[in-house]
Design an enzyme around this catalytic site. Structure first.
Site, mmCIF file in Angstrom:
data_model
loop_
_atom_site.group_PDB
_atom_site.id
_atom_site.type_symbol
_atom_site.label_atom_id
_atom_site.label_comp_id
_atom_site.label_asym_id
_atom_site.label_seq_id
_atom_site.Cartn_x
_atom_site.Cartn_y
_atom_site.Cartn_z
ATOM 1 N N ASP A 132 -3.730 3.150 7.835
ATOM 2 C CA ASP A 132 -2.491 3.573 7.161
ATOM 3 C C ASP A 132 -2.216 5.054 7.407
ATOM 4 O O ASP A 132 -1.854 5.808 6.501
ATOM 5 C CB ASP A 132 -2.539 3.228 5.667
ATOM 6 C CG ASP A 132 -2.582 1.717 5.448
ATOM 7 O OD1 ASP A 132 -2.219 0.962 6.378
ATOM 8 O OD2 ASP A 132 -2.990 1.279 4.357
ATOM 9 N N ASP A 168 -6.889 -6.522 2.101
ATOM 10 C CA ASP A 168 -7.107 -6.960 3.483
ATOM 11 C C ASP A 168 -8.324 -6.286 4.117
ATOM 12 O O ASP A 168 -8.698 -6.602 5.247
ATOM 13 C CB ASP A 168 -5.832 -6.827 4.339
ATOM 14 C CG ASP A 168 -5.439 -5.392 4.683
ATOM 15 O OD1 ASP A 168 -6.307 -4.511 4.783
ATOM 16 O OD2 ASP A 168 -4.218 -5.158 4.878
ATOM 17 N N ASP A 214 -7.424 -1.886 -0.494
ATOM 18 C CA ASP A 214 -6.469 -2.844 0.092
ATOM 19 C C ASP A 214 -7.251 -4.149 0.257
ATOM 20 O O ASP A 214 -8.303 -4.157 0.913
ATOM 21 C CB ASP A 214 -6.012 -2.269 1.444
ATOM 22 C CG ASP A 214 -4.970 -3.111 2.151
ATOM 23 O OD1 ASP A 214 -4.963 -4.338 1.958
ATOM 24 O OD2 ASP A 214 -4.193 -2.527 2.931
ATOM 25 N N ASP A 258 -10.139 -0.653 3.574
ATOM 26 C CA ASP A 258 -8.959 -1.246 4.228
ATOM 27 C C ASP A 258 -9.306 -1.664 5.661
ATOM 28 O O ASP A 258 -10.123 -1.014 6.327
ATOM 29 C CB ASP A 258 -7.871 -0.146 4.261
ATOM 30 C CG ASP A 258 -6.461 -0.670 4.470
ATOM 31 O OD1 ASP A 258 -6.297 -1.711 5.127
ATOM 32 O OD2 ASP A 258 -5.521 0.002 3.986
ATOM 33 N N HIS A 264 -7.082 -1.351 7.790
ATOM 34 C CA HIS A 264 -6.179 -0.440 8.511
ATOM 35 C C HIS A 264 -6.430 1.011 8.097
ATOM 36 O O HIS A 264 -7.020 1.262 7.047
ATOM 37 C CB HIS A 264 -4.732 -0.802 8.189
ATOM 38 C CG HIS A 264 -4.402 -2.251 8.413
ATOM 39 N ND1 HIS A 264 -4.458 -3.182 7.397
ATOM 40 C CD2 HIS A 264 -4.051 -2.926 9.536
ATOM 41 C CE1 HIS A 264 -4.134 -4.384 7.883
ATOM 42 N NE2 HIS A 264 -3.890 -4.257 9.183
ATOM 43 N N GLU A 306 -1.884 -4.849 -2.162
ATOM 44 C CA GLU A 306 -1.605 -5.842 -1.099
ATOM 45 C C GLU A 306 -1.942 -7.279 -1.479
ATOM 46 O O GLU A 306 -2.010 -8.138 -0.594
ATOM 47 C CB GLU A 306 -2.279 -5.449 0.237
ATOM 48 C CG GLU A 306 -1.750 -4.155 0.865
ATOM 49 C CD GLU A 306 -0.391 -4.286 1.565
ATOM 50 O OE1 GLU A 306 0.037 -5.429 1.846
ATOM 51 O OE2 GLU A 306 0.239 -3.237 1.821
ATOM 52 N N HIS A 335 0.800 -1.228 0.000
ATOM 53 C CA HIS A 335 0.000 0.000 0.000
ATOM 54 C C HIS A 335 0.838 1.285 0.000
ATOM 55 O O HIS A 335 0.290 2.378 -0.192
ATOM 56 C CB HIS A 335 -0.992 -0.024 1.177
ATOM 57 C CG HIS A 335 -2.323 0.573 0.842
ATOM 58 N ND1 HIS A 335 -3.470 0.327 1.558
ATOM 59 C CD2 HIS A 335 -2.694 1.429 -0.165
ATOM 60 C CE1 HIS A 335 -4.474 1.010 1.023
ATOM 61 N NE2 HIS A 335 -4.029 1.684 -0.019
ATOM 62 N N HIS A 352 4.089 0.948 4.324
ATOM 63 C CA HIS A 352 2.708 0.659 3.865
ATOM 64 C C HIS A 352 1.656 0.980 4.940
ATOM 65 O O HIS A 352 0.471 1.030 4.626
ATOM 66 C CB HIS A 352 2.557 -0.788 3.361
ATOM 67 C CG HIS A 352 2.370 -1.832 4.421
ATOM 68 N ND1 HIS A 352 1.696 -3.018 4.200
ATOM 69 C CD2 HIS A 352 2.787 -1.870 5.701
ATOM 70 C CE1 HIS A 352 1.696 -3.746 5.301
ATOM 71 N NE2 HIS A 352 2.355 -3.088 6.227
#
Ligand code: ARG
Ligand code: MN
Ligand code: MN
Length: 301
Positions: free
Chosen positions: A128, A230, A228, A124, A126, A273, A101, A141
């Site tokens: 980030d 994930d 992303d 995402d 996350h 990712e 990312h 990332h």
């Protein structure tokens, strides 16, 4: 989608984190039929191939900032931002294949100079939103959204020669379920719009997307989707380096993509990712290509 010309840029980058394999993400997405899918949907595809990433002999850490592979990440993102900038200038829709990312730093640097108020949808697990001070890992990332706000190492925030790339009120995060302490603080202080898994469970994806689209429609003149893999649940997208259980389902994600396509607001996108080494028979890249289909107008009937 408003544009019918799509420029594909692959970024085989794995230096923004510590697990090998995500550098094969662009190949995995191509192998899963990304280009063919978009061609089927009658887009004109300009595949610019993969940008060269210079891999150091061994992972290096910047002494002052603990950031891993800073020099190489800066060089790659500088190059990516220039390419993306050119494609937007031509009137093409940039579609970037990651890579980890950290490449969103270059994408946003290249895109955002064309807009006064670029909106960003950050799909995402996350945020980030770390900086060198708050990062638990030193992995770049985990920082690209903060960098785009102008927060973080100067060498990263300066890419593209302007700071910041996006305004906090033009960001919507969807799917968050792993936020570090410093990231939570930043979200609170900057008033960033976040739909965590709690809101997705409670309101449902249709209401979340409707609200997110309405929010961005009123304040932005272009929208970038940074997806992303994930963000999805690892049972459906296992080929990622930082999986977090309790994620968005495949079906919810399709709906989110369909609603985005109906809104006609998207002006660029990236899928990041995908790590085929950690995957099961390229399942994650296949999921990503399925989502691209919905995002670019594939219909069931
Ligand atoms: N793009 C990602 N998968 N980011 C994961 C970041 C994980 C963690 N928050 C970190 O800063 O290291
Ligand atoms: Mn993530
Ligand atoms: Mn991410």
């Amino acid at each position: 989608m408003t544009k019918n010309k799509i420029s594909i840029i692959g970024v085989p980058m794995d230096l923004g984190q510590s697990r090998r394999g995500v550098d094969m993400g662009p190949s995995a997405l191509r192998y899963a039929g990304a280009i063919e899918k978009l061609e089927e949907l009658k887009y004109q595809i300009y595949d610019l191939g993969d940008i060269p990433i210079i891999r150091p002999d061994k992972p290096n850490t910047d002494h002052d900032s603990k950031l891993k592979n800073l020099k190489q990440v800066v060089e790659a993102n500088q190059k990516l931002s220039e390419m993306v900038d050119q494609e937007v200038t031509k009137g093409h829709f940039p579609l970037i294949f990651g890579g980890d990312h950290s490449i969103a730093i270059g994408s946003l640097a290249g895109i955002s100079k064309h807009y006064d108020n670029l909106g960003v949808i950050w799909y995402d697990a996350h945020g980030d939103l770390n900086s060198s001070e708050t990062s638990p890992s030193g992995n770049i990332h985990g920082m690209p959204l903060a960098v785009s706000l102008g927060i973080g190492d100067d060498k990263l925030t300066a890419i593209g020669d302007y700071v910041p790339k996006v305004k906090p009120e033009n960001i919507v995060i969807i799917g968050a379920r792993s936020l570090d302490l410093g990231e939570r603080e930043l979200i609170r202080n900057k008033g960033i719009q976040v739909y965590t898994m709690h809101e997705i469970d409670r309101l449902g994806m249709p209401a979340v997307m409707e609200e997110a689209i309405g929010y961005l429609q009123n304040r932005t003149d272009g929208v970038h989707l940074s997806l992303d893999l994930d963000g999805l649940d690892p049972s459906e997208a296992p080929g990622v380096g930082t999986p977090v259980i309790g994620g968005i389902t495949y079906r919810e994600s399709h709906l989110a993509m369909e609603m985005l396509e109906e809104s006609s607001m998207l002006t660029s996108a990236e899928f990041v990712e995908v790590n085929p080494i950690l995957d099961e028979k390229n399942k994650t890249a296949t999921v990503a290509v399925g989502l691209m289909g919905s995002l670019f107008g594939e219909k069931l009937k």
